[in-house]
Design an enzyme around this catalytic site. Structure first.
Site, PDB file in Angstrom:
ATOM      1  N   GLY A 388      -7.535  -8.091   4.416  1.00  0.00           N
ATOM      2  CA  GLY A 388      -8.288  -9.063   3.639  1.00  0.00           C
ATOM      3  C   GLY A 388      -7.462  -9.566   2.482  1.00  0.00           C
ATOM      4  N   PRO A 389      -7.908 -10.642   1.850  1.00  0.00           N
ATOM      5  CA  PRO A 389      -7.147 -11.208   0.735  1.00  0.00           C
ATOM      6  C   PRO A 389      -7.077 -10.247  -0.449  1.00  0.00           C
ATOM      7  CG  PRO A 389      -9.248 -12.364   1.064  1.00  0.00           C
ATOM      8  CD  PRO A 389      -9.136 -11.363   2.146  1.00  0.00           C
ATOM      9  N   SER A 390      -6.114 -10.491  -1.340  1.00  0.00           N
ATOM     10  CA  SER A 390      -5.973  -9.672  -2.542  1.00  0.00           C
ATOM     11  C   SER A 390      -7.243  -9.740  -3.374  1.00  0.00           C
ATOM     12  CB  SER A 390      -4.783 -10.163  -3.375  1.00  0.00           C
ATOM     13  OG  SER A 390      -3.577 -10.018  -2.659  1.00  0.00           O
ATOM     14  N   GLY A 391      -7.626  -8.580  -3.914  1.00  0.00           N
ATOM     15  CA  GLY A 391      -8.819  -8.528  -4.754  1.00  0.00           C
ATOM     16  C   GLY A 391     -10.105  -8.385  -3.982  1.00  0.00           C
ATOM     17  N   GLY A 393     -11.146  -5.646  -2.513  1.00  0.00           N
ATOM     18  CA  GLY A 393     -11.718  -4.314  -2.677  1.00  0.00           C
ATOM     19  C   GLY A 393     -11.110  -3.254  -1.785  1.00  0.00           C
ATOM     20  N   LYS A 394      -9.955  -3.546  -1.174  1.00  0.00           N
ATOM     21  CA  LYS A 394      -9.349  -2.584  -0.248  1.00  0.00           C
ATOM     22  C   LYS A 394      -8.953  -1.290  -0.965  1.00  0.00           C
ATOM     23  CE  LYS A 394      -6.126  -5.475   1.068  1.00  0.00           C
ATOM     24  NZ  LYS A 394      -6.530  -6.641   0.251  1.00  0.00           N
ATOM     25  N   GLU A 518      -0.229   0.158   2.575  1.00  0.00           N
ATOM     26  CA  GLU A 518       0.897  -0.743   2.851  1.00  0.00           C
ATOM     27  C   GLU A 518       2.216  -0.036   2.574  1.00  0.00           C
ATOM     28  OE1 GLU A 518       2.250  -3.291   4.784  1.00  0.00           O
ATOM     29  OE2 GLU A 518       0.240  -3.935   4.296  1.00  0.00           O
TER      30      GLU A 518
END
Length: 611
Positions: A388-391, A393-394, A518
């Site tokens: 998912g995109p940055s920010g 909540g990963k 990552e």
């Protein structure tokens, strides 16, 4: 987004965390010292010795009186001389032993307090570290505790002895001459007029000094730890000015304190000198009139000094106490902060179980939710990738799984049981975490591979873990092998080497749950290949959760979870999401086309079909 939330939380709580002037004060200090279980026997003996020293000091003027009056009658009393010498010897011995005992007690109290603070800091929840700078906490453990040690070693028992000296001295003064004693008593209100306003002013200045010292420590800690960034971006001048600003403020507060002391000293000396002149004048007349003997006048003056000196020290003690009250409030603020909840004794089950998020809501700052009702199942011994995109909540999911933070509502279960029902130590021992940075501790490679293990391991086990992490070859080529120092934060090793050391550490830990943040994104192609091979060994037979920014690293995952703005918007395999999830398909198209140019690799064949 998550980092911004932490910063806003820090700003929100910074003011509320500051101690309030004048609250609790001296009682807090007494409670803090009592909590360290000070050596009562040693303090008691030191107190008794100090009282003996003080009593001997009070006897000396009376013996001097007999000696001088004896000289006037030409009859030198040898017994008086021996008693006088004996009093001096007792004073010296009692003083030396009591000083040592007081310093021992002070050092022990501060060592206990520092240990207590250090253990408390290690047990604090992550929100504390989000809103407090590292240097501030370091300053509390070092500088503020030093203030307390100085008070105990230099002033605490002397305060009691000074009270005895003043009370005993005044009683003897009245015994010798009540008229001149009343003149001396006029000092008390004058001293209080000087003492109280000065003490309040010193309190404010000392609190500001301690704040600036903590701020300077924070600046130094941050800049020195990130010195490569500072030099790479040429910000030496900027950081120099930031440090200079703190130093100048401390200098300014130091000058304010110096001005107060410069006012107190001469003023106090002037008052004492004036009183001494008056006593000499009045005493001389009373000796001339036969009311006082010369020996009584000398004894009176000696006793006067024994009363004046403690009264002068009361001013210093009061100023020092104000500093310690400020330090105590800051220490109490840490000790009162919320710890991680580790009251459970139930051990987490051995082996692999299913992990599930049940309607989990979470926010770093109240009213600014980061995760919105997450429902997610992580199957056992499978690879689950979170994209998912940055920010989105990963990383927050990882933090909740580690119990660095607790959900605002909802819960996380493992094998059907909430993870908060297990002891933190047993739960975290099940988790192996390999991040993008893979931080190392200063020490040897061996120290870092075995870091966090609560069992003895053989060198053969360490080497086997290193071999499975594809790190044994480069370790053997180093001059000291496994005993090679890695430097602060592992800076003597390359990024790929640090990653493989971290993987070896995780392998030796043999976790049931593996979390990869990552872990290969910052590596070159050669290092990435070696780390991927090491990760394959690590992931075998374990429940694995991967945070991925590059979809090419997770296309073969058993399950891919798409997270957008704190919501789970899709779950499935790569092929399923390509067909059903527009955002995932768009993200995959952009990444694979950027990587493959024409998009001809097999990994994105499905994308080409869709196009």
């Amino acid at each position: 987004m998550e980092e911004q939330g932490m910063q806003e939380q820090q700003q929100q709580h910074s003011e509320s965390n500051k101690p309030k002037v004048g609250t609790k004060g001296f009682k807090d200090f007494v409670r803090l010292i009592a909590s360290t279980n000070p050596p009562k026997l040693i303090l008691t003996v030191a107190l008794i010795l100090t009282l003996i020293q003080t009593t001997a000091g009070l006897i000396v003027p009376l013996m001097t009186k007999g000696l001088i009056d004896g000289l006037t009658t030409s009859a030198l009393n040898k017994s008086v001389i021996f008693l006088l010498l004996g009093a001096f010897v007792i004073q010296a011995i009692a003083s030396g032993i009591s000083i040592y005992m007081l310093n021992y007690a002070g050092q022990r109290v501060v060592a206990t307090l520092r240990t207590k603070l250090w253990n408390k800091v290690l047990s604090l929840r992550m929100p504390y570290f989000d809103r407090n700078r590292t240097g501030d906490t370091m300053s509390r453990i070092t500088n503020d505790t030093s203030q307390i040690m100085t008070l105990i070693a230099d002033y605490l028992v002397s305060f009691v002895s000074n009270i005895v000296a003043v009370i005993g001295g005044v009683a003897l003064l009245f015994y010798l001459d009540w008229v001149m004693s009343l003149i001396i008593l006029s000092l008390v209100p004058l001293t209080m007029l000087i003492l109280l306003p000065v003490g309040r002013k010193m309190y404010k200045i000392s609190k500001k000094q301690q704040d600036e010292m903590a701020g300077l420590t924070s600046v130094l800690s941050q800049v020195i730890s990130e010195i490569r960034l500072v030099k790479a971006y040429g910000t030496e001048k900027q950081e120099s000015e930031a440090g200079d600003s703190r130093i100048r403020k401390m200098f300014a507060f130091g000058l304010q304190e110096a001005r107060i002391l410069a006012l107190i000293g001469p003023l106090f000396t002037f008052v004492m000198t004036a009183v001494l002149v008056v006593i000499l004048g009045v005493g001389g007349m009373r000796v001339a009139s036969g009311i006082l003997s010369p020996g009584e006048l000398v004894a009176f003056i000696l006793l006067l000094f024994q009363v004046i000196m403690p009264m002068g020290q009361f001013t210093t003690l009061y100023s020092r106490l104000q500093k310690v009250v400020g330090a105590t409030e800051r220490i109490q603020a840490i000790l009162a902060d919320e710890e991680e909840p580790d009251h459970n004794t139930k051990l987490a089950p051995q082996g692999n179980e299913t992990i599930a998020f049940h309607d989990v809501h979470f926010s770093y700052v109240t009213g600014e939710e980061v995760l919105h009702g997450i429902n997610l199942t992580v199957p056992t011994r499978k690879v689950t990738a979170i994209v998912g995109p940055s920010g989105s909540g990963k990383s927050t999911l990882f933090s909740l799984l580690e119990q660095f933070y607790l959900p605002d509502s909802g819960h996380i279960s493992y094998g059907g049981e909430e993870i908060t029902t297990y002891s933190l130590a047993s739960w975290r021992s099940k988790i192996g975490y390999v991040s993008q940075e893979s931080p190392l501790m200063a020490g040897t490679i061996k120290d870092n591979i075995t870091y966090g293990l609560n069992r003895e391991v053989t060198m053969e086990e360490i080497r086997r873990a290193a071999e499975m992490a594809y790190s044994a070859d480069f370790i053997d080529k180093l001059p000291q092998g496994f005993d090679t120092e890695v430097g602060e934060r592992g800076m003597k090793l390359s990024g790929g080497q640090r990653q493989r050391i971290a993987i070896a550490r995780a392998l030796l830990r043999s976790p049931d749950i593996l979390m990869l943040d990552e872990a290969t994104s910052s590596l070159d192609s050669t290092s990435e290949y070696e780390v991927q091979q090491a990760l394959s060994n690590l992931m075998e037979g374990r429940t694995t959760i991967v945070i991925a920014h590059r979809l090419s690293t997770v296309v073969d995952s058993d399950q891919i979870v798409v997270l957008e703005h704190g919501h789970v918007t899709g779950t499935g395999t790569h092929a399923e999401l390509i067909n059903t999830h527009p955002v995932y398909r768009e993200l995959a198209q952009k990444q694979f086309v950027a990587q493959d140019g024409e998009g001809s690799t097999s990994s994105n064949g499905e994308i080409q079909n869709k196009e």
